[in-house]
Design a protein around this motif. Structure first.
Motif, PDB file in Angstrom:
ATOM      1  N   MET A   1       0.821  -1.210   0.000  1.00 24.27           N
ATOM      2  CA  MET A   1       0.000   0.000   0.000  1.00 24.27           C
ATOM      3  C   MET A   1       0.855   1.260   0.000  1.00 24.27           C
ATOM      4  SD  MET A   1      -3.086  -1.111   2.608  1.00 24.27           S
ATOM      5  CE  MET A   1      -3.924   0.464   2.492  1.00 24.27           C
ATOM      6  N   ARG A   2       1.985   1.217   0.713  1.00 24.02           N
ATOM      7  CA  ARG A   2       2.883   2.364   0.707  1.00 24.02           C
ATOM      8  C   ARG A   2       3.572   2.521  -0.653  1.00 24.02           C
ATOM      9  NH1 ARG A   2       2.599   5.636   4.183  1.00 24.02           N
ATOM     10  NH2 ARG A   2       4.150   5.501   5.828  1.00 24.02           N
ATOM     11  N   LEU A   3       4.028   1.406  -1.200  1.00 28.25           N
ATOM     12  CA  LEU A   3       4.773   1.461  -2.467  1.00 28.25           C
ATOM     13  C   LEU A   3       3.910   1.943  -3.626  1.00 28.25           C
ATOM     14  CD1 LEU A   3       6.908  -1.815  -2.229  1.00 28.25           C
ATOM     15  CD2 LEU A   3       7.628   0.539  -1.776  1.00 28.25           C
ATOM     16  N   ILE A   4       2.616   1.611  -3.605  1.00 24.10           N
ATOM     17  CA  ILE A   4       1.735   2.063  -4.684  1.00 24.10           C
ATOM     18  C   ILE A   4       1.003   3.351  -4.310  1.00 24.10           C
ATOM     19  CG2 ILE A   4       1.452  -0.283  -5.546  1.00 24.10           C
ATOM     20  CD1 ILE A   4      -1.291  -0.388  -4.258  1.00 24.10           C
TER      21      ILE A   4
ATOM     22  N   GLY B   1       3.774  -2.262   8.235  1.00 32.27           N
ATOM     23  CA  GLY B   1       4.216  -2.571   6.878  1.00 32.27           C
ATOM     24  C   GLY B   1       4.601  -1.326   6.102  1.00 32.27           C
ATOM     25  N   ALA B   2       3.807  -0.266   6.250  1.00 34.27           N
ATOM     26  CA  ALA B   2       4.133   0.987   5.578  1.00 34.27           C
ATOM     27  C   ALA B   2       5.459   1.549   6.077  1.00 34.27           C
ATOM     28  CB  ALA B   2       3.010   2.000   5.795  1.00 34.27           C
ATOM     29  N   THR B   3       5.701   1.434   7.371  1.00 33.79           N
ATOM     30  CA  THR B   3       6.965   1.909   7.943  1.00 33.79           C
ATOM     31  C   THR B   3       8.139   1.070   7.454  1.00 33.79           C
ATOM     32  OG1 THR B   3       5.779   2.628   9.929  1.00 33.79           O
ATOM     33  CG2 THR B   3       8.166   2.444  10.098  1.00 33.79           C
ATOM     34  N   VAL B   4       7.920  -0.238   7.314  1.00 33.31           N
ATOM     35  CA  VAL B   4       8.960  -1.114   6.761  1.00 33.31           C
ATOM     36  C   VAL B   4       9.339  -0.650   5.359  1.00 33.31           C
ATOM     37  CG1 VAL B   4       9.434  -3.445   5.916  1.00 33.31           C
ATOM     38  CG2 VAL B   4       8.334  -3.123   8.137  1.00 33.31           C
ATOM     39  N   ALA B   5       8.341  -0.283   4.572  1.00 34.88           N
ATOM     40  CA  ALA B   5       8.620   0.202   3.216  1.00 34.88           C
ATOM     41  C   ALA B   5       9.454   1.477   3.245  1.00 34.88           C
ATOM     42  CB  ALA B   5       7.302   0.439   2.465  1.00 34.88           C
ATOM     43  N   ASP B   6       9.166   2.346   4.209  1.00 35.84           N
ATOM     44  CA  ASP B   6       9.906   3.609   4.310  1.00 35.84           C
ATOM     45  C   ASP B   6      11.369   3.384   4.673  1.00 35.84           C
ATOM     46  OD1 ASP B   6       7.604   4.994   3.714  1.00 35.84           O
ATOM     47  OD2 ASP B   6       7.093   5.394   5.803  1.00 35.84           O
ATOM     48  N   PHE B   7      11.632   2.372   5.491  1.00 35.98           N
ATOM     49  CA  PHE B   7      12.986   2.160   6.016  1.00 35.98           C
ATOM     50  C   PHE B   7      13.626   0.884   5.474  1.00 35.98           C
ATOM     51  CE2 PHE B   7      11.069   5.026   9.036  1.00 35.98           C
ATOM     52  CZ  PHE B   7      12.111   5.867   9.400  1.00 35.98           C
ATOM     53  N   ARG B   8      13.155   0.389   4.345  1.00 34.67           N
ATOM     54  CA  ARG B   8      13.665  -0.871   3.817  1.00 34.67           C
ATOM     55  C   ARG B   8      15.157  -0.808   3.488  1.00 34.67           C
ATOM     56  NH1 ARG B   8      10.604   1.757   0.183  1.00 34.67           N
ATOM     57  NH2 ARG B   8      11.352   2.067  -1.947  1.00 34.67           N
TER      58      ARG B   8
END
Length: 324
Positions: A34-37, A219-226
């Protein structure tokens, strides 16, 4: 023949744990997507965080504690929350001492100790309690989690914020802790039956949203800090987190389960919690209260991934050693 049967039992135990853990990662993965898209923007995080911390989690706590039959056993009422509080504080203190060599800002060490010390007390152990034991054990788990919540939102939050008790006293009066005290008071006074059914239904429905919404935010935070997993300094940090959370602390938990005079349900809860990786929600709390989100993320993901292997091993050993 016996060896084959023993091997099948081990495989079944591993699959039981794996099936309980996979939904957690799947929902968090949805948050990543959801964060990536760009379906869930970073600007929306603050509002969702406030809703989760101030509304959804308190509703989950209220629904879990109100009229809980496990509270009819005095030893569970008193001892289970004390065990939850003690184990969280113990884990945070040990991790804080072990993290003395971590370089960087003070927030890094505070977040590390907070993330390592707060174990997964809901997402994984609840379905495991139902799958491996019974509803009575699940009920005691909820009562135990009152102490975990108290430790998280008091001692843990004060450490994470890096301020003194006097400066941070207002943070103790947060909605989760207020609801814990309020609901326990209702039960103690025998007023839980007076709560209207529509209130129970409303809080139950809202509380059921707490875990998935929190996981989506994570999950959104994981995407930010991947990108943080490529940081060299994070490797030692993750190794130390796994050593403490999945190696040292389980031994201490199992010693407590074996020698503490308590109900068999509470012993089962301690064995389950001994095997748990770091809790996932401290990622969100670290972001909400000024901690080092990347550190919390590395601790949670590393212990969760390694935990897929160690969880069934610790549970099996713990049940045999404690005599469950």
């Amino acid at each position: 023949m016996c060896r084959v049967r023993s091997g099948l039992i081990r495989v079944k135990e591993f699959l039981t744990v794996l099936y309980a853990v996979l939904p957690v990662f799947c929902i968090a993965g949805i948050g990543v997507v959801m964060r990536l898209i760009n379906w869930l923007t970073e600007e929306a995080d603050a509002s969702l965080l406030r809703v989760t911390v101030n509304l959804l989690i308190p509703c989950l706590i209220f629904d879990s504690i109100l009229g809980n039959p496990a509270l009819g056993v005095l030893s569970n009422v008193v001892l289970a929350p004390m065990v939850g509080l003690f184990t969280v504080v113990l884990g945070i203190v040990i991790a804080y001492g072990a993290g003395a060599g971590l370089a960087g800002e003070p927030a890094r060490r505070r977040t590390f100790s907070f993330a390592v010390g707060v174990y997964n007390y809901g997402y994984v152990p609840l379905p495991l309690a139902l799958a491996l034991f019974d509803r009575e054990t699940a009920g005691v788990l909820f009562v135990h989690n009152v102490g975990v919540e108290a430790g998280l939102w008091t001692f843990g939050l004060l450490l994470l914020s890096g301020t003194s008790w006097r400066e941070s006293w207002r943070k103790l009066l947060n909605p989760p802790l207020i609801v814990i005290v309020f609901t326990l008071a209702l039960n103690f006074l025998g007023l839980d039956e007076a709560v209207p059914e529509f209130v129970r239904t409303t809080t139950r429905m809202l509380g059921q949203c707490a875990i998935p919404v929190g996981l989506i935010l994570i999950g959104a935070t994981v995407a930010d800090f991947r990108g943080e997993f490529r940081a060299v300094r994070g490797r030692g940090e993750m190794a130390l987190a796994c050593l403490l959370r999945l190696g040292v602390l389980p031994v201490l938990f199992l010693l407590l389960a074996k020698y503490l005079p308590c109900s068999i349900e509470l012993k089962r809860v301690i064995v389950l919690e001994a095997a748990m990786p770091a809790a996932v929600f401290p990622i969100v709390i670290a972001k909400h209260y000024g901690g080092d989100t990347a550190v919390a993320l590395r601790v949670v993901i590393s212990t969760s991934v390694v935990g897929l292997i160690t969880i069934p091993l610790w549970i099996r050993f713990g049940m045999n050693w404690v005599g469950l």
